[in-house]
Design an enzyme around this catalytic site. Structure first.
Site, PDB file in Angstrom:
ATOM      1  N   ALA A  65       8.247  51.577  77.787  1.00 18.31           N
ATOM      2  CA  ALA A  65       8.533  52.341  78.915  1.00 18.31           C
ATOM      3  C   ALA A  65       9.595  51.672  79.871  1.00 18.31           C
ATOM      4  O   ALA A  65       9.595  50.507  79.847  1.00 18.31           O
ATOM      5  CB  ALA A  65       7.077  52.223  79.718  1.00 18.31           C
ATOM      6  N   GLU A 133       3.258  44.237  75.931  1.00 16.57           N
ATOM      7  CA  GLU A 133       2.741  44.545  77.431  1.00 16.57           C
ATOM      8  C   GLU A 133       2.094  43.395  78.090  1.00 16.57           C
ATOM      9  O   GLU A 133       2.377  43.105  79.262  1.00 16.57           O
ATOM     10  CB  GLU A 133       1.843  45.992  77.486  1.00 16.57           C
ATOM     11  CG  GLU A 133       2.421  47.003  77.129  1.00 16.57           C
ATOM     12  CD  GLU A 133       2.985  47.312  75.806  1.00 16.57           C
ATOM     13  OE1 GLU A 133       2.585  46.702  74.848  1.00 16.57           O
ATOM     14  OE2 GLU A 133       3.380  48.733  75.438  1.00 16.57           O
TER      15      GLU A 133
HETATM   16  C1  HXC Z   1      13.926  48.785  81.396  1.00 17.45           C
HETATM   17  C2  HXC Z   1      15.219  47.871  79.746  1.00 17.45           C
HETATM   18  C3  HXC Z   1      14.019  47.744  79.010  1.00 17.45           C
HETATM   19  C4  HXC Z   1      12.842  48.238  79.672  1.00 17.45           C
HETATM   20  C5  HXC Z   1      15.700  46.858  78.104  1.00 17.45           C
HETATM   21  N1  HXC Z   1      16.158  47.204  79.091  1.00 17.45           N
HETATM   22  N2  HXC Z   1      14.289  47.018  77.892  1.00 17.45           N
HETATM   23  N3  HXC Z   1      15.086  48.438  80.915  1.00 17.45           N
HETATM   24  N4  HXC Z   1      12.896  49.016  80.687  1.00 17.45           N
HETATM   25  N5  HXC Z   1      11.771  48.436  78.758  1.00 17.45           N
HETATM   26  C6  HXC Z   1      17.718  47.117  79.823  1.00 17.45           C
HETATM   27  C7  HXC Z   1      17.825  45.594  80.222  1.00 17.45           C
HETATM   28  O1  HXC Z   1      17.043  45.499  81.539  1.00 17.45           O
HETATM   29  C8  HXC Z   1      19.131  45.565  80.121  1.00 17.45           C
HETATM   30  O2  HXC Z   1      19.770  46.376  81.297  1.00 17.45           O
HETATM   31  C9  HXC Z   1      19.576  46.535  78.901  1.00 17.45           C
HETATM   32  O3  HXC Z   1      18.490  47.128  78.738  1.00 17.45           O
HETATM   33  C10 HXC Z   1      19.871  45.702  77.688  1.00 17.45           C
HETATM   34  O4  HXC Z   1      18.875  44.883  77.501  1.00 17.45           O
HETATM   35  P1  HXC Z   1      19.090  43.193  77.354  1.00 17.45           P
HETATM   36  O5  HXC Z   1      17.666  42.800  77.770  1.00 17.45           O
HETATM   37  O6  HXC Z   1      20.051  42.750  77.912  1.00 17.45           O
HETATM   38  O7  HXC Z   1      19.099  43.410  75.625  1.00 17.45           O
HETATM   39  P2  HXC Z   1      18.947  42.026  74.484  1.00 17.45           P
HETATM   40  O8  HXC Z   1      19.145  40.737  75.454  1.00 17.45           O
HETATM   41  O9  HXC Z   1      19.352  42.524  73.355  1.00 17.45           O
HETATM   42  O10 HXC Z   1      17.167  42.223  74.440  1.00 17.45           O
HETATM   43  C11 HXC Z   1      16.631  43.255  74.087  1.00 17.45           C
HETATM   44  C12 HXC Z   1      15.076  43.147  74.227  1.00 17.45           C
HETATM   45  C13 HXC Z   1      14.638  43.181  75.748  1.00 17.45           C
HETATM   46  C14 HXC Z   1      14.633  41.844  73.601  1.00 17.45           C
HETATM   47  C15 HXC Z   1      14.376  44.564  73.560  1.00 17.45           C
HETATM   48  O11 HXC Z   1      15.610  44.105  76.291  1.00 17.45           O
HETATM   49  C16 HXC Z   1      13.376  43.383  76.122  1.00 17.45           C
HETATM   50  O12 HXC Z   1      12.490  42.399  76.078  1.00 17.45           O
HETATM   51  N6  HXC Z   1      13.200  44.383  76.841  1.00 17.45           N
HETATM   52  C17 HXC Z   1      11.898  44.724  77.232  1.00 17.45           C
HETATM   53  C18 HXC Z   1      10.910  45.042  75.992  1.00 17.45           C
HETATM   54  C19 HXC Z   1       9.384  45.365  76.533  1.00 17.45           C
HETATM   55  O13 HXC Z   1       8.702  44.515  77.132  1.00 17.45           O
HETATM   56  N7  HXC Z   1       9.031  46.560  76.283  1.00 17.45           N
HETATM   57  C20 HXC Z   1       7.678  46.930  76.920  1.00 17.45           C
HETATM   58  C21 HXC Z   1       7.565  47.684  78.122  1.00 17.45           C
HETATM   59  S1  HXC Z   1       5.991  48.083  78.764  1.00 17.45           S
HETATM   60  P3  HXC Z   1      20.930  45.565  82.084  1.00 17.45           P
HETATM   61  O14 HXC Z   1      20.910  46.314  83.399  1.00 17.45           O
HETATM   62  O15 HXC Z   1      20.680  44.181  82.546  1.00 17.45           O
HETATM   63  O16 HXC Z   1      22.074  45.720  81.030  1.00 17.45           O
HETATM   64  C22 HXC Z   1       5.453  49.341  77.963  1.00 17.45           C
HETATM   65  C23 HXC Z   1       4.235  49.913  78.612  1.00 17.45           C
HETATM   66  C24 HXC Z   1       4.063  51.243  77.834  1.00 17.45           C
HETATM   67  O17 HXC Z   1       6.385  49.854  77.481  1.00 17.45           O
HETATM   68  C25 HXC Z   1       3.087  52.099  78.714  1.00 17.45           C
HETATM   69  C26 HXC Z   1       3.268  52.424  80.166  1.00 17.45           C
HETATM   70  C27 HXC Z   1       2.011  53.328  80.544  1.00 17.45           C
END
Ligand code: HXC
Length: 261
Positions: A65, A133
């Site tokens: 998300a 999460e």
């Molecule tokens: C918003 C995100 C994002 C996310 C990545 N991006 N994941 N933006 N929400 N979930 C954005 C980054 O901020 C970045 O933007 C661009 O995408 C590229 O990501 P990077 O981090 O630079 O890429 P990389 O170094 O290759 O790392 C990839 C990654 C990392 C390991 C997947 O992005 C990451 O850890 N993302 C978050 C994963 C996560 O925690 N997901 C769970 C979310 S909570 P910019 O603008 O800086 O280029 C969830 C809850 C669901 O899903 C239920 C809700 C009710």
């Protein structure tokens, strides 16, 4: 239908749905969830579409998300966002056409929860999975606390959810989180071929199989078997059953030629 973050393409009997927000690794914001909702309606209505492939653009399936949208939500807004995702994913799970997830890259958090709402999951060797999460101070909120344990078992689900760790496609296959792992360049072809094989079978029978399996998994075995007998009986009201069995008895096959009637 004006879509900003989703591409919907029809290829014969199948639909290819691509989540297309690669600059944010296809993170699910409210707008994207609402567009998935619209696309499900469109696919449901279109009687030519008999199976669906769901994938992501770029190096990610869905990296969760959208954290930037969620970061300043209050209690009411957080709950509302969770309810929206749960509503859309449940609708996808209940769509009466098989959905195959082609998991091309990061399949994290809400992305893994989206994949868990599909029927069959195929992963590229490059895909990475997890429920991170708790590393952000939240719980999974789009079905992860419920569907993951149903798919991979309680212990493995708790380990993934409590640790927030990322696993590779091979480990996801070992756990039963994905059904197949293929080379990245073969992923879409593999998913489409599977979708086409399914789409060439009797559509009403395939639909009833999905409904019976999903419904049966949520009830006791006697109720489930009784429902199975009902849907099995219902097949004998279709032209496809009459013609499919007739073709077999004439040493022919109706596969690829069913009428969906
Ligand atoms: C918003 C995100 C994002 C996310 C990545 N991006 N994941 N933006 N929400 N979930 C954005 C980054 O901020 C970045 O933007 C661009 O995408 C590229 O990501 P990077 O981090 O630079 O890429 P990389 O170094 O290759 O790392 C990839 C990654 C990392 C390991 C997947 O992005 C990451 O850890 N993302 C978050 C994963 C996560 O925690 N997901 C769970 C979310 S909570 P910019 O603008 O800086 O280029 C969830 C809850 C669901 O899903 C239920 C809700 C009710």
């Amino acid at each position: 239908m004006e879509l900003k973050n989703i591409i919907l393409e029809k290829e014969g009997k199948i639909a290819l749905v691509t989540i297309n927000r690669p600059a944010a690794l296809n993170a699910l914001n409210t707008e994207t969830l609402s567009e998935i909702d619209l696309v499900i309606d469109e696919i449901e209505k279109d009687s030519e579409i008999l199976a669906v492939v769901l994938t992501g653009a770029g190096k990610s399936f869905v990296a969760g998300a959208d954290i930037s949208e969620m970061s300043d939500k209050n209690v009411i807004e957080g709950r509302k966002f969770g309810i929206l995702g749960n509503k859309v994913f449940r609708k996808l799970e209940n769509l009466e056409k098989p959905v195959i997830a082609a998991l091309n890259g990061f399949t994290l958090g809400g992305g893994n929860e989206l994949a868990l709402s599909t029927d069959i999951r195929i992963a590229s060797t490059k895909a990475k999975f997890g429920q991170p999460e708790v590393t952000l101070g939240i719980t999974p909120g789009f079905g992860g606390t419920q569907r993951l344990a149903r798919v991979i078992g309680v212990g493995a689900a708790k380990e993934l959810i409590y640790t927030g760790k990322m696993i590779n496609a091979e480990e996801a296959f070992r756990l039963g989180l994905v059904d197949k792992v293929v080379e990245p360049e073969a992923l879409l072809d593999e998913a489409k071929a599977l979708a086409n094989t399914i789409a060439n079978n009797a559509p009403i029978a395939v639909k009833l199989c999905k409904v019976a399996i999903n419904k049966g998994l949520q009830t006791d075995i006697d109720t489930a078997l009784s429902f199975e007998s009902e849907v099995f009986g219902a097949c004998f009201s279709t032209e496809d059953q009459k013609e499919g069995m007739g073709a077999f008895l004439n040493k022919q096959s109706l596969v690829g030629k069913f009428k969906n009637k």
